[in-house]
Scaffold this active site. Structure first.
Site, mmCIF file in Angstrom:
data_model
loop_
_atom_site.group_PDB
_atom_site.id
_atom_site.type_symbol
_atom_site.label_atom_id
_atom_site.label_comp_id
_atom_site.label_asym_id
_atom_site.label_seq_id
_atom_site.Cartn_x
_atom_site.Cartn_y
_atom_site.Cartn_z
ATOM 1 N N TRP A 10 0.866 -1.399 0.059
ATOM 2 C CA TRP A 10 -0.054 -0.057 -0.108
ATOM 3 C C TRP A 10 0.847 1.330 0.138
ATOM 4 O O TRP A 10 0.391 2.353 0.014
ATOM 5 C CB TRP A 10 -0.949 0.058 1.274
ATOM 6 N N HIS A 98 12.704 -2.483 -1.144
ATOM 7 C CA HIS A 98 12.028 -1.962 -2.084
ATOM 8 C C HIS A 98 12.883 -0.972 -2.843
ATOM 9 O O HIS A 98 13.547 -0.338 -2.408
ATOM 10 C CB HIS A 98 10.645 -1.592 -1.600
ATOM 11 N N GLU A 170 11.339 -6.862 -9.352
ATOM 12 C CA GLU A 170 10.598 -5.616 -9.368
ATOM 13 C C GLU A 170 11.547 -4.761 -10.505
ATOM 14 O O GLU A 170 12.242 -4.059 -10.024
ATOM 15 C CB GLU A 170 10.188 -4.889 -8.336
ATOM 16 N N GLY A 176 4.837 1.482 -11.211
ATOM 17 C CA GLY A 176 4.178 2.742 -10.935
ATOM 18 C C GLY A 176 4.063 3.431 -12.212
ATOM 19 O O GLY A 176 3.374 4.413 -12.472
ATOM 20 N N SER A 216 3.521 -2.678 -11.887
ATOM 21 C CA SER A 216 2.309 -2.442 -12.661
ATOM 22 C C SER A 216 1.736 -3.907 -13.093
ATOM 23 O O SER A 216 1.155 -4.018 -14.229
ATOM 24 C CB SER A 216 2.639 -1.585 -13.946
ATOM 25 N N GLY A 237 1.277 -3.006 -6.256
ATOM 26 C CA GLY A 237 1.278 -1.610 -5.520
ATOM 27 C C GLY A 237 0.019 -0.888 -5.938
ATOM 28 O O GLY A 237 -1.190 -1.148 -5.334
ATOM 29 N N GLY A 238 0.066 -0.107 -6.978
ATOM 30 C CA GLY A 238 -1.313 0.699 -7.116
ATOM 31 C C GLY A 238 -2.508 -0.246 -7.247
ATOM 32 O O GLY A 238 -3.561 0.221 -6.811
HETATM 33 P P1 PGA Z 1 3.006 -0.931 -8.915
HETATM 34 O O1 PGA Z 1 3.965 -0.986 -7.621
HETATM 35 O O2 PGA Z 1 2.129 -2.125 -8.799
HETATM 36 O O3 PGA Z 1 2.153 0.067 -8.569
HETATM 37 O O4 PGA Z 1 3.714 -0.792 -10.020
HETATM 38 C C1 PGA Z 1 4.432 -2.422 -7.573
HETATM 39 C C2 PGA Z 1 5.385 -1.947 -6.125
HETATM 40 O O5 PGA Z 1 6.193 -1.107 -5.953
HETATM 41 O O6 PGA Z 1 5.787 -2.984 -5.424
#
Ligand code: PGA
Length: 257
Positions: A10, A98, A170, A176, A216, A237-238
């Site tokens: 989150w 992260h 990642e 993002g 994403s 994330g989002g």
């Molecule tokens: P995202 O973020 O799904 O918004 O791209 C993933 C993350 O940073 O763990």
């Protein structure tokens, strides 16, 4: 067989009240229709929202994760949060390394390694993030970047403890940005990671470690990513901030598992 793990990061969203509402919605649906095929769900809210989410997910089978920790049991470390405080509020997992922590807070592989060891000593499952920038990908050094990050983060961790670790690949250029690695690009790096794990800890352990993809992941691309043989779920994330989207991603994992 290793499980699929879908974790929602989150980030710095959701105060206790809105976090409780979001977690209740997700937990309600998973109580109504529990995850099939051994798929595990973890919610990772900001520190202050952990207790509210812990209450909201009671009895749902959802794990609770923090987004960081400081690698000391206690002491004069103003502003920091130690592992025992996380387990005291019900945490089972913790995201470490992260790319936002590496980028904005200058976290090194060595520091992330200290955090991972401390987390393991407190019975937490570290979700260790690794990944390359766009510039690194374009200059062809993705594998050496991953190699350095992985060896650095896992230094000195025993084979037994390795089984408690979750890795998240990642690619920074996909976080993002709405730009996702293709399933083939993800699979390629996941295989590289698993091969390296086999070299470090043997094939059996390498085969048991969950490697999530993050960057994403959305309801409409989760299925094709999770269909890759070495993609064992996602760090979201989002799309984890909307119950319907996050639940659709969980269901996509169930279908692939
Ligand atoms: P995202 O973020 O799904 O918004 O791209 C993933 C993350 O940073 O763990």
């Amino acid at each position: 067989m290793r499980p699929y793990i879908v974790a929602g990061n989150w980030k710095m969203h959701m105060d206790p009240e809105s976090g409780r509402a979001l977690a209740s919605e997700i937990a309600g649906e998973l109580r109504r229709q529990p995850s099939a095929n051994g798929v595990q769900t973890v919610l990772c809210p900001p520190f202050l929202t952990l207790p509210a989410v812990h209450e909201a997910i009671a009895g749902s089978g959802i794990g609770l994760g923090a987004q960081n920790l400081y690698p000391q049991d206690s002491g004069a470390f103003t502003g920091e949060v130690g592992p025992g405080m996380l387990t005291a509020v019900g945490c089972t997992h913790v995201i470490l390394g992260h790319s936002e922590r590496r980028q904005y807070f200058n976290e090194s592989d060595e520091f992330i390694n200290a955090k991972a060891r401390k987390a393991l000593a407190h019975g937490l499952h570290p979700i260790v993030c690794i990944g390359e920038t766009l510039e690194q990908r374009e200059s062809g050094v993705t594998e050496s970047v991953i190699d350095t990050q992985l060896r650095g983060a896992l230094t000195g961790i025993s084979p037994d403890d390795m089984r408690s670790i979750i890795l998240a690949y990642e690619p920074i250029w996909a976080i993002g940005t709405g730009r996702t690695a293709t399933p083939e690009q993800a699979q390629e790096v996941h295989v590289f990671i698993r091969t390296l794990l086999a070299e470090l800890h043997g094939g059996e352990i390498a085969g048991d470690i969950v490697i999530q993809y993050g960057g994403s992941v959305k309801a409409d691309n989760a299925a094709e990513l999770f269909a890759q043989p070495d993609v064992d779920g996602g760090l979201i994330g989002g799309a984890s901030l909307k119950a319907d989207q996050f639940l659709a991603i969980i269901r996509a994992a169930e279908a692939s598992a």
